[in-house]
Write a protein that holds these residues in place. Sequence first.
Motif, PDB file in Angstrom:
ATOM      1  N   GLN A 184      46.788  53.901  48.717  1.00 51.14           N
ATOM      2  CA  GLN A 184      46.451  53.274  47.438  1.00 51.14           C
ATOM      3  C   GLN A 184      45.520  52.065  47.642  1.00 51.14           C
ATOM      4  OE1 GLN A 184      50.194  52.395  45.384  1.00 51.14           O
ATOM      5  NE2 GLN A 184      49.672  54.001  43.944  1.00 51.14           N
ATOM      6  N   ASP A 185      45.870  51.231  48.603  1.00 51.90           N
ATOM      7  CA  ASP A 185      45.063  50.043  48.858  1.00 51.90           C
ATOM      8  C   ASP A 185      43.632  50.408  49.237  1.00 51.90           C
ATOM      9  OD1 ASP A 185      47.229  48.500  48.288  1.00 51.90           O
ATOM     10  OD2 ASP A 185      47.752  48.077  50.375  1.00 51.90           O
ATOM     11  N   LYS A 186      43.491  51.462  50.017  1.00 53.04           N
ATOM     12  CA  LYS A 186      42.162  51.898  50.448  1.00 53.04           C
ATOM     13  C   LYS A 186      41.316  52.287  49.244  1.00 53.04           C
ATOM     14  CE  LYS A 186      39.823  55.246  53.465  1.00 53.04           C
ATOM     15  NZ  LYS A 186      40.034  56.365  54.428  1.00 53.04           N
ATOM     16  N   PHE A 187      41.895  53.083  48.340  1.00 54.54           N
ATOM     17  CA  PHE A 187      41.148  53.511  47.157  1.00 54.54           C
ATOM     18  C   PHE A 187      40.815  52.330  46.250  1.00 54.54           C
ATOM     19  CE2 PHE A 187      41.515  54.440  42.605  1.00 54.54           C
ATOM     20  CZ  PHE A 187      40.366  55.198  42.437  1.00 54.54           C
ATOM     21  N   PHE A 188      41.829  51.515  45.946  1.00 48.71           N
ATOM     22  CA  PHE A 188      41.615  50.443  44.973  1.00 48.71           C
ATOM     23  C   PHE A 188      40.718  49.336  45.539  1.00 48.71           C
ATOM     24  CE2 PHE A 188      45.435  52.295  42.941  1.00 48.71           C
ATOM     25  CZ  PHE A 188      44.931  52.444  41.659  1.00 48.71           C
ATOM     26  N   ALA A 189      40.727  49.164  46.857  1.00 49.34           N
ATOM     27  CA  ALA A 189      39.811  48.186  47.453  1.00 49.34           C
ATOM     28  C   ALA A 189      38.362  48.630  47.275  1.00 49.34           C
ATOM     29  CB  ALA A 189      40.140  48.006  48.929  1.00 49.34           C
ATOM     30  N   ALA A 190      38.098  49.941  47.520  1.00 51.85           N
ATOM     31  CA  ALA A 190      36.746  50.470  47.335  1.00 51.85           C
ATOM     32  C   ALA A 190      36.353  50.385  45.860  1.00 51.85           C
ATOM     33  CB  ALA A 190      36.677  51.910  47.827  1.00 51.85           C
ATOM     34  N   ARG A 191      37.297  50.706  44.990  1.00 58.24           N
ATOM     35  CA  ARG A 191      37.028  50.651  43.539  1.00 58.24           C
ATOM     36  C   ARG A 191      36.724  49.224  43.111  1.00 58.24           C
ATOM     37  NH1 ARG A 191      40.904  49.888  39.388  1.00 58.24           N
ATOM     38  NH2 ARG A 191      40.340  50.739  37.352  1.00 58.24           N
ATOM     39  N   SER A 192      37.493  48.264  43.630  1.00 64.63           N
ATOM     40  CA  SER A 192      37.287  46.864  43.268  1.00 64.63           C
ATOM     41  C   SER A 192      35.914  46.371  43.708  1.00 64.63           C
ATOM     42  CB  SER A 192      38.377  46.002  43.902  1.00 64.63           C
ATOM     43  OG  SER A 192      39.635  46.295  43.334  1.00 64.63           O
ATOM     44  N   ALA A 193      35.480  46.830  44.901  1.00 70.61           N
ATOM     45  CA  ALA A 193      34.173  46.407  45.394  1.00 70.61           C
ATOM     46  C   ALA A 193      33.064  46.859  44.447  1.00 70.61           C
ATOM     47  CB  ALA A 193      33.939  46.963  46.794  1.00 70.61           C
ATOM     48  N   VAL A 194      33.176  48.111  43.972  1.00 65.47           N
ATOM     49  CA  VAL A 194      32.181  48.647  43.036  1.00 65.47           C
ATOM     50  C   VAL A 194      32.272  47.903  41.703  1.00 65.47           C
ATOM     51  CG1 VAL A 194      31.498  50.682  41.709  1.00 65.47           C
ATOM     52  CG2 VAL A 194      32.099  50.901  44.131  1.00 65.47           C
ATOM     53  N   PHE A 195      33.482  47.673  41.249  1.00 62.21           N
ATOM     54  CA  PHE A 195      33.666  47.023  39.956  1.00 62.21           C
ATOM     55  C   PHE A 195      33.237  45.562  39.999  1.00 62.21           C
ATOM     56  CE2 PHE A 195      36.924  49.798  37.524  1.00 62.21           C
ATOM     57  CZ  PHE A 195      36.138  50.924  37.786  1.00 62.21           C
ATOM     58  N   ASP A 196      33.350  44.942  41.175  1.00 65.42           N
ATOM     59  CA  ASP A 196      32.897  43.556  41.291  1.00 65.42           C
ATOM     60  C   ASP A 196      31.397  43.443  41.025  1.00 65.42           C
ATOM     61  OD1 ASP A 196      35.397  42.651  41.828  1.00 65.42           O
ATOM     62  OD2 ASP A 196      35.133  42.558  44.014  1.00 65.42           O
ATOM     63  N   VAL A 197      30.629  44.440  41.568  1.00 64.49           N
ATOM     64  CA  VAL A 197      29.188  44.470  41.319  1.00 64.49           C
ATOM     65  C   VAL A 197      28.920  44.688  39.835  1.00 64.49           C
ATOM     66  CG1 VAL A 197      27.051  45.708  41.791  1.00 64.49           C
ATOM     67  CG2 VAL A 197      28.679  45.271  43.647  1.00 64.49           C
ATOM     68  N   ARG A 198      29.644  45.644  39.252  1.00 65.33           N
ATOM     69  CA  ARG A 198      29.469  45.935  37.829  1.00 65.33           C
ATOM     70  C   ARG A 198      29.823  44.720  36.976  1.00 65.33           C
ATOM     71  NH1 ARG A 198      33.824  49.318  34.739  1.00 65.33           N
ATOM     72  NH2 ARG A 198      34.739  47.236  34.950  1.00 65.33           N
ATOM     73  N   ASP A 199      30.928  44.049  37.349  1.00 62.68           N
ATOM     74  CA  ASP A 199      31.352  42.879  36.580  1.00 62.68           C
ATOM     75  C   ASP A 199      30.313  41.770  36.654  1.00 62.68           C
ATOM     76  OD1 ASP A 199      33.648  44.205  35.947  1.00 62.68           O
ATOM     77  OD2 ASP A 199      34.905  43.185  37.428  1.00 62.68           O
ATOM     78  N   SER A 200      29.677  41.639  37.817  1.00 62.41           N
ATOM     79  CA  SER A 200      28.632  40.626  37.955  1.00 62.41           C
ATOM     80  C   SER A 200      27.465  40.929  37.022  1.00 62.41           C
ATOM     81  CB  SER A 200      28.155  40.566  39.411  1.00 62.41           C
ATOM     82  OG  SER A 200      27.105  39.643  39.554  1.00 62.41           O
ATOM     83  N   GLU A 201      27.078  42.218  36.954  1.00 65.99           N
ATOM     84  CA  GLU A 201      26.001  42.625  36.048  1.00 65.99           C
ATOM     85  C   GLU A 201      26.394  42.376  34.590  1.00 65.99           C
ATOM     86  OE1 GLU A 201      25.368  46.677  37.008  1.00 65.99           O
ATOM     87  OE2 GLU A 201      24.233  46.283  38.859  1.00 65.99           O
ATOM     88  N   GLN A 202      27.639  42.677  34.273  1.00 66.19           N
ATOM     89  CA  GLN A 202      28.083  42.506  32.891  1.00 66.19           C
ATOM     90  C   GLN A 202      28.138  41.028  32.501  1.00 66.19           C
ATOM     91  OE1 GLN A 202      31.704  44.672  32.175  1.00 66.19           O
ATOM     92  NE2 GLN A 202      30.680  46.651  32.212  1.00 66.19           N
ATOM     93  N   LEU A 203      28.472  40.167  33.469  1.00 61.03           N
ATOM     94  CA  LEU A 203      28.443  38.736  33.185  1.00 61.03           C
ATOM     95  C   LEU A 203      27.026  38.265  32.881  1.00 61.03           C
ATOM     96  CD1 LEU A 203      30.973  37.345  35.830  1.00 61.03           C
ATOM     97  CD2 LEU A 203      31.238  37.319  33.335  1.00 61.03           C
ATOM     98  N   ASP A 204      26.048  38.804  33.643  1.00 58.27           N
ATOM     99  CA  ASP A 204      24.642  38.471  33.362  1.00 58.27           C
ATOM    100  C   ASP A 204      24.261  38.957  31.974  1.00 58.27           C
ATOM    101  OD1 ASP A 204      24.437  37.315  35.838  1.00 58.27           O
ATOM    102  OD2 ASP A 204      23.546  39.077  36.806  1.00 58.27           O
ATOM    103  N   ASN A 205      24.713  40.184  31.616  1.00 57.38           N
ATOM    104  CA  ASN A 205      24.431  40.726  30.278  1.00 57.38           C
ATOM    105  C   ASN A 205      25.049  39.846  29.206  1.00 57.38           C
ATOM    106  OD1 ASN A 205      23.138  42.833  31.540  1.00 57.38           O
ATOM    107  ND2 ASN A 205      24.834  44.281  31.296  1.00 57.38           N
TER     108      ASN A 205
END
Length: 403
Positions: A255-276
């Motif tokens: 579980q940690d392996k999957f959610f860590a990878a997911r969080s990394a992707v979502f962190d990038v997306r969240d950064s873009e959304q904050l700029d938006n």
Amino acid sequence: MVASNEWGRVDDDGTVYVRTAEGERVVGSWQAGAPEEGLALYTRKYDDLATEVSLLASRLESGAGNPQHTAELATQMRASLADAAVIGDLGALDKQLGELLEKTSVKKEEVAAAKAQARADAVAAKEALAAEAEQLSTSTQWKASGDRLRAIIEEWKAIKGVDRKTDDVLWKRFSSARDAFSKARGSHFAQLDKQREAAKEVKLKIVAEAEELSTSTDWGPTASKMKSLMSDWKAAGRAPRDSEDNLWGQFRAAQDKFFAARSAVFDVRDSEQLDNKKAKEQLLDSADKIDPANSLEEAKSALRDLQDKWEQIGHVPREAMRPLEDRLKKVERRVRDAEDAEWKRSAAESNPILLNMREAVTKAETALSKAEAAGNAKKIDEARQALDARREWLAEAEKSVQS
């Protein structure tokens, strides 16, 4: 020379006498000194005997003396008074010993009653323990009930005074209840072992599926599936202790392996959304300058330009969506309300019915002026009523057109 007192004497020849209710009795011979010394010796012997009687009575009264043993000693001492080699009030001692024997009889009855009560209490205590054990025999509180049954054994041992026959019957009740509990507990844990082995098999499959999903990039469905696997894990129950922790570690790692990878992707997306989010806030800040009151067409054009840029910016964080949308809607509503007001105003100005009614009001006003100039009261009143009616009709019509 004779030495004597109230209860006896020593004669010149050394013969020692004691006086009793039946008369004098020889109790000994004194040759070792003066008669007074012999009298004193035999008087002390009486005092020693009287002291023994007083001690027996005191011990019985305090409860330290055994009634049966006290009675035996008192009987022996009373019988020995007839031959006692002492000088003193033997009648008083005989009476005191008689009273003591009466008290021992009462004490014997009290002791017997106390023993009977103690036995009854002991039997009742063991009956209560046996009854408690019988209640516990159907309990499923395995640890608490098992601990209590062991404690009952120690309490049982501490209870004394129950006859062997009664004790054997009560012990058989307790032992049967304890055996029934032990049998049920053994059956329970045997069944629990089977359930835990079954849970182990289920969790092995869950771990295998989680490890397979751990490298998935299909974030939404896989996250839902991982949550579903967690529910399955909880529903499966506990595996054997030596397996449970190991399986949980494997499952958690997947579980940690999957959610860590997911969080990394979502962190990038969240950064873009904050700029938006910042970009849309800047747009809204500029929208405060849109004022339909100055120029409706310019305001409409500025709003269309803002809406186009809004769509081009893209997504913002979920928690910011509603506040930003609400601010945009206020700008849109401000322009739309101005546009609606303009349309209603234009419609009212070009409406033929309103034009005719306004002309009728003007004619009524002229008629009223002429009547007032002529000074005809009747015509003035009629003209004023006609004017009021036409003004009311015009107001209703304008209101209807604007609504």
